[in-house]
Scaffold this motif. Structure first.
Motif, PDB file in Angstrom:
ATOM      1  N   LEU A 187       0.817  -1.209   0.000  1.00  0.00           N
ATOM      2  CA  LEU A 187       0.000   0.000   0.000  1.00  0.00           C
ATOM      3  C   LEU A 187       0.855   1.265   0.000  1.00  0.00           C
ATOM      4  O   LEU A 187       0.530   2.239  -0.694  1.00  0.00           O
ATOM      5  CB  LEU A 187      -0.938  -0.006   1.212  1.00  0.00           C
ATOM      6  N   ALA A 188       1.940   1.273   0.759  1.00  0.00           N
ATOM      7  CA  ALA A 188       2.807   2.460   0.788  1.00  0.00           C
ATOM      8  C   ALA A 188       3.386   2.771  -0.594  1.00  0.00           C
ATOM      9  O   ALA A 188       3.378   3.944  -1.009  1.00  0.00           O
ATOM     10  CB  ALA A 188       3.904   2.292   1.825  1.00  0.00           C
ATOM     11  N   PRO A 189       3.911   1.778  -1.336  1.00  0.00           N
ATOM     12  CA  PRO A 189       4.381   2.101  -2.690  1.00  0.00           C
ATOM     13  C   PRO A 189       3.277   2.664  -3.588  1.00  0.00           C
ATOM     14  O   PRO A 189       3.541   3.539  -4.421  1.00  0.00           O
ATOM     15  CB  PRO A 189       4.892   0.757  -3.222  1.00  0.00           C
ATOM     16  N   TYR A 190       2.055   2.169  -3.401  1.00  0.00           N
ATOM     17  CA  TYR A 190       0.929   2.720  -4.168  1.00  0.00           C
ATOM     18  C   TYR A 190       0.749   4.198  -3.863  1.00  0.00           C
ATOM     19  O   TYR A 190       0.657   5.040  -4.772  1.00  0.00           O
ATOM     20  CB  TYR A 190      -0.358   1.955  -3.850  1.00  0.00           C
ATOM     21  N   VAL A 191       0.691   4.541  -2.577  1.00  0.00           N
ATOM     22  CA  VAL A 191       0.469   5.933  -2.178  1.00  0.00           C
ATOM     23  C   VAL A 191       1.603   6.824  -2.679  1.00  0.00           C
ATOM     24  O   VAL A 191       1.365   7.909  -3.240  1.00  0.00           O
ATOM     25  CB  VAL A 191       0.326   6.042  -0.649  1.00  0.00           C
ATOM     26  N   LEU A 192       2.839   6.385  -2.482  1.00  0.00           N
ATOM     27  CA  LEU A 192       3.977   7.197  -2.912  1.00  0.00           C
ATOM     28  C   LEU A 192       4.018   7.362  -4.425  1.00  0.00           C
ATOM     29  O   LEU A 192       4.305   8.446  -4.944  1.00  0.00           O
ATOM     30  CB  LEU A 192       5.278   6.570  -2.411  1.00  0.00           C
ATOM     31  N   THR A 193       3.713   6.294  -5.157  1.00  0.00           N
ATOM     32  CA  THR A 193       3.696   6.389  -6.618  1.00  0.00           C
ATOM     33  C   THR A 193       2.641   7.380  -7.081  1.00  0.00           C
ATOM     34  O   THR A 193       2.881   8.188  -7.979  1.00  0.00           O
ATOM     35  CB  THR A 193       3.429   5.013  -7.245  1.00  0.00           C
ATOM     36  N   ALA A 194       1.480   7.327  -6.446  1.00  0.00           N
ATOM     37  CA  ALA A 194       0.384   8.204  -6.846  1.00  0.00           C
ATOM     38  C   ALA A 194       0.652   9.672  -6.519  1.00  0.00           C
ATOM     39  O   ALA A 194       0.215  10.566  -7.257  1.00  0.00           O
ATOM     40  CB  ALA A 194      -0.908   7.757  -6.170  1.00  0.00           C
ATOM     41  N   LEU A 195       1.378   9.929  -5.423  1.00  0.00           N
ATOM     42  CA  LEU A 195       1.499  11.302  -4.925  1.00  0.00           C
ATOM     43  C   LEU A 195       2.828  11.988  -5.236  1.00  0.00           C
ATOM     44  O   LEU A 195       2.884  13.218  -5.272  1.00  0.00           O
ATOM     45  CB  LEU A 195       1.262  11.318  -3.412  1.00  0.00           C
ATOM     46  N   ILE A 196       3.900  11.242  -5.401  1.00  0.00           N
ATOM     47  CA  ILE A 196       5.177  11.877  -5.734  1.00  0.00           C
ATOM     48  C   ILE A 196       5.164  12.303  -7.200  1.00  0.00           C
ATOM     49  O   ILE A 196       4.710  11.546  -8.072  1.00  0.00           O
ATOM     50  CB  ILE A 196       6.358  10.918  -5.457  1.00  0.00           C
ATOM     51  N   ASP A 197       5.636  13.523  -7.454  1.00  0.00           N
ATOM     52  CA  ASP A 197       5.683  14.016  -8.830  1.00  0.00           C
ATOM     53  C   ASP A 197       6.356  12.977  -9.725  1.00  0.00           C
ATOM     54  O   ASP A 197       7.400  12.422  -9.385  1.00  0.00           O
ATOM     55  CB  ASP A 197       6.457  15.330  -8.891  1.00  0.00           C
ATOM     56  N   ARG A 198       5.741  12.729 -10.849  1.00  0.00           N
ATOM     57  CA  ARG A 198       6.124  11.606 -11.697  1.00  0.00           C
ATOM     58  C   ARG A 198       7.597  11.670 -12.119  1.00  0.00           C
ATOM     59  O   ARG A 198       8.014  12.624 -12.779  1.00  0.00           O
ATOM     60  CB  ARG A 198       5.218  11.578 -12.924  1.00  0.00           C
ATOM     61  N   PRO A 199       8.391  10.653 -11.760  1.00  0.00           N
ATOM     62  CA  PRO A 199       9.799  10.618 -12.180  1.00  0.00           C
ATOM     63  C   PRO A 199       9.932   9.988 -13.563  1.00  0.00           C
ATOM     64  O   PRO A 199       8.937   9.582 -14.178  1.00  0.00           O
ATOM     65  CB  PRO A 199      10.443   9.731 -11.111  1.00  0.00           C
ATOM     66  N   ASP A 200      11.161   9.882 -14.030  1.00  0.00           N
ATOM     67  CA  ASP A 200      11.406   9.210 -15.311  1.00  0.00           C
ATOM     68  C   ASP A 200      11.416   7.695 -15.164  1.00  0.00           C
ATOM     69  O   ASP A 200      11.094   6.976 -16.106  1.00  0.00           O
ATOM     70  CB  ASP A 200      12.756   9.651 -15.894  1.00  0.00           C
ATOM     71  N   ARG A 201      11.804   7.230 -13.964  1.00  0.00           N
ATOM     72  CA  ARG A 201      11.939   5.791 -13.745  1.00  0.00           C
ATOM     73  C   ARG A 201      11.427   5.413 -12.357  1.00  0.00           C
ATOM     74  O   ARG A 201      11.627   6.151 -11.394  1.00  0.00           O
ATOM     75  CB  ARG A 201      13.406   5.359 -13.859  1.00  0.00           C
ATOM     76  N   LEU A 202      10.831   4.255 -12.300  1.00  0.00           N
ATOM     77  CA  LEU A 202      10.377   3.679 -11.036  1.00  0.00           C
ATOM     78  C   LEU A 202      10.865   2.237 -10.960  1.00  0.00           C
ATOM     79  O   LEU A 202      10.775   1.484 -11.937  1.00  0.00           O
ATOM     80  CB  LEU A 202       8.848   3.721 -10.936  1.00  0.00           C
ATOM     81  N   VAL A 203      11.380   1.879  -9.804  1.00  0.00           N
ATOM     82  CA  VAL A 203      11.867   0.517  -9.569  1.00  0.00           C
ATOM     83  C   VAL A 203      11.209  -0.004  -8.301  1.00  0.00           C
ATOM     84  O   VAL A 203      11.263   0.659  -7.261  1.00  0.00           O
ATOM     85  CB  VAL A 203      13.400   0.490  -9.416  1.00  0.00           C
ATOM     86  N   TYR A 204      10.610  -1.178  -8.385  1.00  0.00           N
ATOM     87  CA  TYR A 204       9.906  -1.779  -7.251  1.00  0.00           C
ATOM     88  C   TYR A 204      10.594  -3.076  -6.853  1.00  0.00           C
ATOM     89  O   TYR A 204      10.748  -3.979  -7.677  1.00  0.00           O
ATOM     90  CB  TYR A 204       8.441  -2.067  -7.620  1.00  0.00           C
ATOM     91  N   LEU A 205      10.977  -3.176  -5.591  1.00  0.00           N
ATOM     92  CA  LEU A 205      11.614  -4.390  -5.105  1.00  0.00           C
ATOM     93  C   LEU A 205      10.541  -5.436  -4.802  1.00  0.00           C
ATOM     94  O   LEU A 205       9.657  -5.221  -3.970  1.00  0.00           O
ATOM     95  CB  LEU A 205      12.438  -4.112  -3.851  1.00  0.00           C
ATOM     96  N   SER A 206      10.653  -6.570  -5.463  1.00  0.00           N
ATOM     97  CA  SER A 206       9.741  -7.679  -5.239  1.00  0.00           C
ATOM     98  C   SER A 206      10.534  -8.831  -4.645  1.00  0.00           C
ATOM     99  O   SER A 206      11.503  -8.636  -3.911  1.00  0.00           O
ATOM    100  CB  SER A 206       9.051  -8.059  -6.550  1.00  0.00           C
ATOM    101  N   SER A 207      10.154 -10.050  -4.954  1.00  0.00           N
ATOM    102  CA  SER A 207      10.809 -11.249  -4.429  1.00  0.00           C
ATOM    103  C   SER A 207      10.416 -12.425  -5.294  1.00  0.00           C
ATOM    104  O   SER A 207       9.318 -12.454  -5.872  1.00  0.00           O
ATOM    105  CB  SER A 207      10.354 -11.492  -2.987  1.00  0.00           C
ATOM    106  N   GLY A 208      11.301 -13.425  -5.353  1.00  0.00           N
ATOM    107  CA  GLY A 208      10.940 -14.653  -6.036  1.00  0.00           C
ATOM    108  C   GLY A 208       9.722 -15.319  -5.418  1.00  0.00           C
ATOM    109  O   GLY A 208       9.013 -16.090  -6.084  1.00  0.00           O
TER     110      GLY A 208
END
Length: 255
Positions: free
Chosen positions: A106-127
């Motif tokens: 949920l936090a990455p969702y909120v930050l993605t939606a509210l932070i001024d759009r960057p050129d690149r986004l990287v999301y840490l996931s897991s196998g």
């Protein structure tokens, strides 16, 4: 030189990525959940441009973190690194939400939606995301019997869904997900078999390479298979709707 924000960079893989990027000459802004951890992070990486604080288990503090980020100036790259593991019992946040889901997805969702759009986004996931379930009708683990490993796997699947959703809705942004491997960090545990020295390199590459694809899932600099749900536009839309309902934050470009 790029200006880069890395969440959860007070220690672990976030700090490793920050150190590498600083050494390459980039302007890196760190993030810690409180002032004490922020002081430790700056002591470890004194050449960081700045550090922002905010507890990602709180929607209000996550919104405030986005405001801090925007006030500091535009970022070229945001790396969503912050996460908690799977060994905790089911606990609730100040908002009454399940803790693993709140921080990891949920936090990455909120930050993605509210932070001024960057050129690149990287999301840490897991196998472990490959064993995740899309349980949009029980995101808070109210009906299901608690299983920490499954909750973690689900949250990491949601991160890939978010990365792929951004790639689809925001074609001008390079958005990708990363599996850093099971490595011996505080979260991964001492017995993790992966090579810690390699675990941050893919996100550093995605942040700085002259050009990369978008909407991909990477493991050690190579594209890797991912859960088929991540590419389903209907599931993507349903996930955004669920997050918007929980937070009151609408996602730009989604209707």
């Amino acid at each position: 030189m790029a200006r880069i924000l890395i969440t959860g960079s007070a220690d672990g893989l976030g700090q490793q990525a920050a150190a590498e990027l600083i050494n390459q000459g980039h302007a890196v802004v760190l993030h810690a959940r409180n002032e004490a951890r922020a002081a430790d992070a700056l002591a470890a990486l004194p050449k960081a441009e700045a550090i922002l604080t905010g507890d990602l288990s709180s929607i209000a503090e996550t919104r405030d973190l986005a405001e801090q980020a925007n006030a500091s100036g535009r970022f070229d790259v945001v790396i969503h690194n912050a996460a908690v593991g799977y060994q905790e019992p089911r606990i609730e946040t100040v908002d009454g939400l399940e803790h693993v889901f709140a921080i990891n997805a949920l936090a990455p969702y909120v930050l993605t939606a509210l932070i001024d759009r960057p050129d690149r986004l990287v999301y840490l996931s897991s196998g472990m995301h490959e064993g995740g379930d899309v349980a949009l009708d029980d995101l808070q683990w109210v009906r299901r019997r608690w299983r920490g490993a499954q909750a973690y796997s689900d949250s990491k699947l949601y991160d890939v869904i978010l990365a792929f959703t951004v790639a689809r809705l925001w074609p001008g942004v390079l958005s990708n997900a990363v599996d850093p491997g099971w490595v011996p960090t505080k979260m991964g545990g001492r017995g993790a078999p992966g090579d810690l020295s390699q675990a941050h390199l893919t996100q550093v590459w995605l942040a700085t390479a002259p050009s990369t694809p978008s909407g991909e899932y990477y493991y050690h600099l190579r594209t890797h298979r991912t859960h088929p749900a991540a590419s389903d536009p209907e599931l993507q839309a349903a996930f955004l709707d669920a997050c918007s309902s929980l937070t009151g934050v609408a996602f730009p470009g989604h209707s």
